[in-house]
Design an enzyme around this catalytic site. Structure first.
Site, PDB file in Angstrom:
ATOM      1  N   ASP A 136       1.209  -1.141  -0.217  1.00 45.93           N
ATOM      2  CA  ASP A 136       0.128  -0.057   0.253  1.00 45.93           C
ATOM      3  C   ASP A 136       0.443   1.140   0.145  1.00 45.93           C
ATOM      4  O   ASP A 136       0.497   2.304  -0.808  1.00 45.93           O
ATOM      5  CB  ASP A 136      -0.820   0.187   0.712  1.00 45.93           C
ATOM      6  CG  ASP A 136      -0.313  -0.168   2.537  1.00 45.93           C
ATOM      7  OD1 ASP A 136       1.482  -0.675   2.484  1.00 45.93           O
ATOM      8  OD2 ASP A 136      -0.763  -0.399   3.523  1.00 45.93           O
ATOM      9  N   ARG A 161       2.751   6.353  -2.798  1.00 48.20           N
ATOM     10  CA  ARG A 161       4.598   7.108  -3.786  1.00 48.20           C
ATOM     11  C   ARG A 161       4.197   6.754  -5.349  1.00 48.20           C
ATOM     12  O   ARG A 161       4.438   7.740  -5.631  1.00 48.20           O
ATOM     13  CB  ARG A 161       5.417   6.269  -2.863  1.00 48.20           C
ATOM     14  CG  ARG A 161       5.186   6.627  -0.911  1.00 48.20           C
ATOM     15  CD  ARG A 161       6.933   5.644  -1.113  1.00 48.20           C
ATOM     16  NE  ARG A 161       7.447   4.452  -0.919  1.00 48.20           N
ATOM     17  CZ  ARG A 161       7.030   4.115  -0.135  1.00 48.20           C
ATOM     18  NH1 ARG A 161       6.245   4.298   0.856  1.00 48.20           N
ATOM     19  NH2 ARG A 161       7.045   2.901   0.045  1.00 48.20           N
ATOM     20  N   ASP A 207      -3.350  -2.291  10.923  1.00 46.82           N
ATOM     21  CA  ASP A 207      -1.918  -3.530  11.317  1.00 46.82           C
ATOM     22  C   ASP A 207      -2.134  -4.059  13.164  1.00 46.82           C
ATOM     23  O   ASP A 207      -1.785  -5.072  13.342  1.00 46.82           O
ATOM     24  CB  ASP A 207      -0.532  -1.785  11.538  1.00 46.82           C
ATOM     25  CG  ASP A 207      -0.441  -2.499  10.195  1.00 46.82           C
ATOM     26  OD1 ASP A 207      -0.003  -2.844   9.638  1.00 46.82           O
ATOM     27  OD2 ASP A 207       0.503  -0.437  10.159  1.00 46.82           O
TER      28      ASP A 207
END
Length: 220
Positions: A61, A66, A83
């Site tokens: 991801d 980016r 997470d």
């Protein structure tokens, strides 16, 4: 899949939810939730497929965010929350498999949630563009942990591997013992980072509070 947004195209709030890294994030959530249903009776489906896919997608991801200039606050929060839910959900099940260590499991969940929540809140409150961008003068260990992507990935991967191995060991996977041995030092290091992260975030909030109070006193 959302196309790459052209610089001249205005971005609507709804577009954010279809950005490529966020779609990957939804995949993480789906596979994580599915793992809840297999965790009790199907350990190798859980860890060989569902839970591990959820963890592995975490490596993609950020890359696509980016690559396509699709880094968003929503995506950062989705990543962080997923997470935390992943790790804590597995630890919850470990407390079922190893109930004699329930205090340790409770402490680990509390430290994980508290350190990351306070850290993100402190970073946002202090005006940081990302919870992974450390300010000048921040603890060197935190800077290494958050700003070196390879180091961050390895530490998080071994931390998850530690919990996964403990889970598999309860299903008579004797080989998992050696994974526990190898991953334990990195897992321990991750807990130290969590403590430092919590203390550092508390210090940031205290500095902001002191600055605000002093400013208010000067204006009265």
């Amino acid at each position: 899949m959302a196309p790459v947004t052209q610089l001249s195209d205005p971005v609507k709030p709804g577009d954010i939810f279809t950005f490529i890294p966020n779609l990957i994030g939804y995949g993480r959530v789906i596979t994580l939730v599915l793992s809840f249903f297999t965790m009790k009776n199907h350990p190798f489906i859980t860890m060989g497929l569902l839970y591990n896919i959820s963890c592995l997608l975490d490596a993609f991801d950020g890359y696509y965010a980016r690559k396509y200039n699709q880094s968003t606050s929503f995506g950062a929060v989705l990543d962080m929350v997923t997470d935390r839910c992943s790790t804590c959900s597995l630890i919850v099940f470990l407390s079922v498999l190893y109930p004699q260590y329930y205090i340790a499991w409770q402490a680990l969940i509390s430290l994980d949630l508290a350190s990351h929540y306070v850290h993100m809140y402190a970073q946002i409150t202090s005006g940081s563009s990302s919870h992974k961008k450390m300010r000048e003068g921040a603890n060197w260990l935190l800077k290494l942990y958050y700003e070196n992507r390879t180091f961050l990935f390895l530490v998080c991967a071994f931390n998850e591997l530690f919990y996964i191995a403990i889970y598999l060991y309860s299903f008579d996977a004797a080989w998992a013992y050696w994974i526990i041995v190898v991953s334990t030092p990195v897992w321990f290091f991750k807990q130290i980072c969590n403590v430092i992260q919590l203390v550092n975030a508390c210090q940031i909030l205290a500095e902001l509070d002191a600055k605000k109070i002093n400013s208010e006193r000067k204006s009265t």
